[in-house]
Design a protein around this motif. Sequence first.
Motif, PDB file in Angstrom:
ATOM      1  N   ASN A   1     -18.425   7.382   3.937  1.00 44.58           N
ATOM      2  CA  ASN A   1     -17.032   7.211   4.352  1.00 44.58           C
ATOM      3  C   ASN A   1     -16.206   6.470   3.309  1.00 44.58           C
ATOM      4  OD1 ASN A   1     -18.678   4.842   4.993  1.00 44.58           O
ATOM      5  ND2 ASN A   1     -16.744   3.970   5.700  1.00 44.58           N
ATOM      6  N   SER A   2     -16.847   5.961   2.272  1.00 43.19           N
ATOM      7  CA  SER A   2     -16.194   5.059   1.330  1.00 43.19           C
ATOM      8  C   SER A   2     -15.181   5.772   0.444  1.00 43.19           C
ATOM      9  CB  SER A   2     -17.239   4.360   0.455  1.00 43.19           C
ATOM     10  OG  SER A   2     -17.952   5.306  -0.318  1.00 43.19           O
ATOM     11  N   ARG A   3     -14.286   4.972  -0.128  1.00 41.57           N
ATOM     12  CA  ARG A   3     -13.285   5.501  -1.055  1.00 41.57           C
ATOM     13  C   ARG A   3     -13.119   4.531  -2.217  1.00 41.57           C
ATOM     14  NH1 ARG A   3      -9.964   9.725   0.108  1.00 41.57           N
ATOM     15  NH2 ARG A   3     -10.226  10.687   2.161  1.00 41.57           N
ATOM     16  N   THR A   4     -12.986   5.092  -3.420  1.00 41.69           N
ATOM     17  CA  THR A   4     -12.810   4.284  -4.626  1.00 41.69           C
ATOM     18  C   THR A   4     -11.637   4.840  -5.426  1.00 41.69           C
ATOM     19  OG1 THR A   4     -15.181   3.780  -4.728  1.00 41.69           O
ATOM     20  CG2 THR A   4     -13.903   3.471  -6.750  1.00 41.69           C
ATOM     21  N   ALA A   5     -10.651   3.984  -5.711  1.00 44.98           N
ATOM     22  CA  ALA A   5      -9.475   4.439  -6.461  1.00 44.98           C
ATOM     23  C   ALA A   5      -8.674   3.237  -6.940  1.00 44.98           C
ATOM     24  CB  ALA A   5      -8.594   5.334  -5.583  1.00 44.98           C
ATOM     25  N   VAL A   6      -7.749   3.502  -7.843  1.00 49.33           N
ATOM     26  CA  VAL A   6      -6.901   2.427  -8.351  1.00 49.33           C
ATOM     27  C   VAL A   6      -6.005   1.886  -7.242  1.00 49.33           C
ATOM     28  CG1 VAL A   6      -5.090   4.003  -9.144  1.00 49.33           C
ATOM     29  CG2 VAL A   6      -5.350   1.759 -10.226  1.00 49.33           C
ATOM     30  N   MET A   7      -5.621   2.759  -6.298  1.00 50.32           N
ATOM     31  CA  MET A   7      -4.849   2.349  -5.121  1.00 50.32           C
ATOM     32  C   MET A   7      -4.907   3.485  -4.105  1.00 50.32           C
ATOM     33  SD  MET A   7      -0.838   2.790  -6.313  1.00 50.32           S
ATOM     34  CE  MET A   7      -1.023   1.803  -7.796  1.00 50.32           C
ATOM     35  N   GLY A   8      -4.448   3.228  -2.900  1.00 50.39           N
ATOM     36  CA  GLY A   8      -4.422   4.263  -1.882  1.00 50.39           C
ATOM     37  C   GLY A   8      -3.427   5.358  -2.230  1.00 50.39           C
ATOM     38  N   GLY A   9      -3.684   6.569  -1.736  1.00 48.74           N
ATOM     39  CA  GLY A   9      -2.799   7.685  -2.039  1.00 48.74           C
ATOM     40  C   GLY A   9      -1.378   7.459  -1.574  1.00 48.74           C
ATOM     41  N   ALA A  10      -1.221   6.923  -0.363  1.00 43.50           N
ATOM     42  CA  ALA A  10       0.120   6.685   0.179  1.00 43.50           C
ATOM     43  C   ALA A  10       0.897   5.703  -0.695  1.00 43.50           C
ATOM     44  CB  ALA A  10       0.027   6.160   1.610  1.00 43.50           C
ATOM     45  N   GLN A  11       0.204   4.625  -1.124  1.00 48.92           N
ATOM     46  CA  GLN A  11       0.868   3.634  -1.985  1.00 48.92           C
ATOM     47  C   GLN A  11       1.255   4.244  -3.330  1.00 48.92           C
ATOM     48  OE1 GLN A  11      -1.846   3.195  -0.247  1.00 48.92           O
ATOM     49  NE2 GLN A  11      -1.846   1.214   0.801  1.00 48.92           N
ATOM     50  N   ALA A  12       0.342   5.055  -3.890  1.00 49.84           N
ATOM     51  CA  ALA A  12       0.627   5.680  -5.184  1.00 49.84           C
ATOM     52  C   ALA A  12       1.837   6.606  -5.084  1.00 49.84           C
ATOM     53  CB  ALA A  12      -0.595   6.462  -5.668  1.00 49.84           C
ATOM     54  N   GLY A  13       1.910   7.367  -3.979  1.00 52.00           N
ATOM     55  CA  GLY A  13       3.038   8.259  -3.790  1.00 52.00           C
ATOM     56  C   GLY A  13       4.359   7.509  -3.710  1.00 52.00           C
ATOM     57  N   LYS A  14       4.355   6.407  -2.979  1.00 48.59           N
ATOM     58  CA  LYS A  14       5.576   5.618  -2.834  1.00 48.59           C
ATOM     59  C   LYS A  14       5.969   4.965  -4.151  1.00 48.59           C
ATOM     60  CE  LYS A  14       4.951   4.707   2.095  1.00 48.59           C
ATOM     61  NZ  LYS A  14       4.579   3.708   3.132  1.00 48.59           N
ATOM     62  N   VAL A  15       4.970   4.518  -4.926  1.00 43.65           N
ATOM     63  CA  VAL A  15       5.260   3.902  -6.225  1.00 43.65           C
ATOM     64  C   VAL A  15       5.970   4.898  -7.139  1.00 43.65           C
ATOM     65  CG1 VAL A  15       4.214   3.063  -8.365  1.00 43.65           C
ATOM     66  CG2 VAL A  15       3.437   2.170  -6.174  1.00 43.65           C
ATOM     67  N   LEU A  16       5.431   6.107  -7.226  1.00 44.79           N
ATOM     68  CA  LEU A  16       6.057   7.109  -8.094  1.00 44.79           C
ATOM     69  C   LEU A  16       7.433   7.516  -7.579  1.00 44.79           C
ATOM     70  CD1 LEU A  16       3.360   9.576  -9.466  1.00 44.79           C
ATOM     71  CD2 LEU A  16       4.575   7.750 -10.613  1.00 44.79           C
ATOM     72  N   ARG A  17       7.588   7.513  -6.265  1.00 42.78           N
ATOM     73  CA  ARG A  17       8.911   7.845  -5.694  1.00 42.78           C
ATOM     74  C   ARG A  17       9.934   6.792  -6.122  1.00 42.78           C
ATOM     75  NH1 ARG A  17      10.309  10.596  -0.592  1.00 42.78           N
ATOM     76  NH2 ARG A  17      12.521  10.197  -0.226  1.00 42.78           N
ATOM     77  N   ILE A  18       9.555   5.522  -6.004  1.00 42.51           N
ATOM     78  CA  ILE A  18      10.470   4.427  -6.361  1.00 42.51           C
ATOM     79  C   ILE A  18      10.791   4.464  -7.847  1.00 42.51           C
ATOM     80  CG2 ILE A  18      10.655   1.921  -6.548  1.00 42.51           C
ATOM     81  CD1 ILE A  18       8.957   1.776  -3.953  1.00 42.51           C
ATOM     82  N   VAL A  19       9.758   4.689  -8.672  1.00 48.28           N
ATOM     83  CA  VAL A  19       9.965   4.748 -10.126  1.00 48.28           C
ATOM     84  C   VAL A  19      10.914   5.877 -10.494  1.00 48.28           C
ATOM     85  CG1 VAL A  19       8.824   5.271 -12.330  1.00 48.28           C
ATOM     86  CG2 VAL A  19       7.763   3.666 -10.722  1.00 48.28           C
TER      87      VAL A  19
END
Length: 538
Positions: A439-457
């Motif tokens: 069930n584990s996940r490994t990433a620089v950040m969560g997908g939702a957070q990454a999407g919002k970051v790029l949207r803001i940028v």
Amino acid sequence: MAILESNIDIHSPQFAQNCEAMQEAIDAFRSVENKVLETSEAAREKFDKRGQLLPRDRLQLLLDPGSPFVELSTLAGYKMHDDKDGSLAGGGIIAGIGFIAGIRSLLIANNSAIKGGTISPAGLEKSLRLQQIAKENKLPVVTLAESGGANLNYAADIFVEGARGFANQARLSAAGIPQITVVHGSSTAGGAYQPGLSDYVIVVRNRAKMFLAGPPLLKAATGEIATDQELGGAELHAEVAGTAEYLGEDDADALRIAREVLQQIPWNEQLAYKPEASYQEPLYSPSELLGVVPAEAKQPYDVREIIARIADGSEFVDFKPLYDNQTICGHFKIQGFQCGIIGNNAPITAKGATKAAQFIQLCDQSQTPVLFFHNTTGFMVGTESERNGIIKHGSKLIQAVANARTPKLTIVVGGSYGAGNYAMCGRGLDPRFIFAWPNSRTAVMGGAQAGKVLRIVTEQKHEKLGKEADPKMLDMIEKVTAEKLDASSTALFGTARLWDDGLIDPRDTRNLLGFLLATCDEAKRRQLQPNSFGVARL
């Protein structure tokens, strides 16, 4: 020692939902493993006609009957390179730690039942990782060789780095770690150096073939015509060239010889006697680990609930429990082996980082192995965190993890995000072993957070240009980014790239850790007899 008391209602609908979600994740990766087994099994008739055993049957015959065997990186290369559906996962290699004639060893078998055992880039990476495990844990290496060599579709990705495997073999021999190779079939070109760099070589009559250039290449290069057996057959290497020390009549006979060769090395006799420790089983069933971690990743839980189900007698000494409850540190035993643990209840705060760094140094001082149970979104962010020195304290934690000399064992039980992956001894910090729950996940950040970051940028970029960003475009950027990051953070995605040493059923966690702690303990007590250049084949 305090006994942990579980606060989970194992009869609740929530617990049942968690179990169902975890079981689905287990079934998903087991189905891929089964697909690989089925692909291999399809070659049985061909092997039978040649009088050969399938690679996995060879391993079973080599191992002590009924002894434990921990298979490693079963899904390396999953859906990478030539693997379209998962049926070729494993990197062309079957490998693990098991017992041969009572000796704990690393076993490696070319999976010649699938694509001739050719090695993909993932297979090379897996091979190098296996050699690292052998060196760190002082394990004899037994290789069952039969391979078409490098997958030529990816030769450029394998050739240069492939030399590292040969260098590692030379260094293992020099370190005093014996290497035994049984050549069951073709082992040509670079593959011929693998047995050549081993300390003991066993070849199978009429089946083993070792040469730097096969008959077609020989004819093309020099005009000389020779058959496989004339050029590099088993009898030639055993009787004339002297490349092989032993000649087996068939696969089974060669494996018998391999067991005898290992048995005649006084490997276990070199260990100081250590009485077997007695211990109590946990008060709570390890089967309950299926429902401990919430199906909803954002729902918090206490990592002590996991500890209660893997610790001997469910006993646990909590370290600085009043100082920070988001990072849990403490001592307990698994199957009689003392260990420390660092687990996450929430993001890592400045206090949590200092607490964990101090705990690691104490464990290093006493040479107590440290377990890391990942479930963190990373370090706490925000103005208050920065004022509290989160960068400074987080850096000190990473320093402690990187420089600790005691064995570090990692289990990714949930999320492992951002620098939290580093601080909790992810792959890049070189844990002795690292496994993951499905069930584990490994990433620089969560997908939702990454999407919002790029949207803001993107919005800010348009504002600087005096323009207004199209809301539909922003929605698409956010959605696509989130989907891409989520797809590349799954346990299957990570294990395919050897971010771990394999996926495990949570119910096996205690037994696996007991086996790994015993492996580390044996390595600690073993004194090797190194030399400068390894054993030369003369």
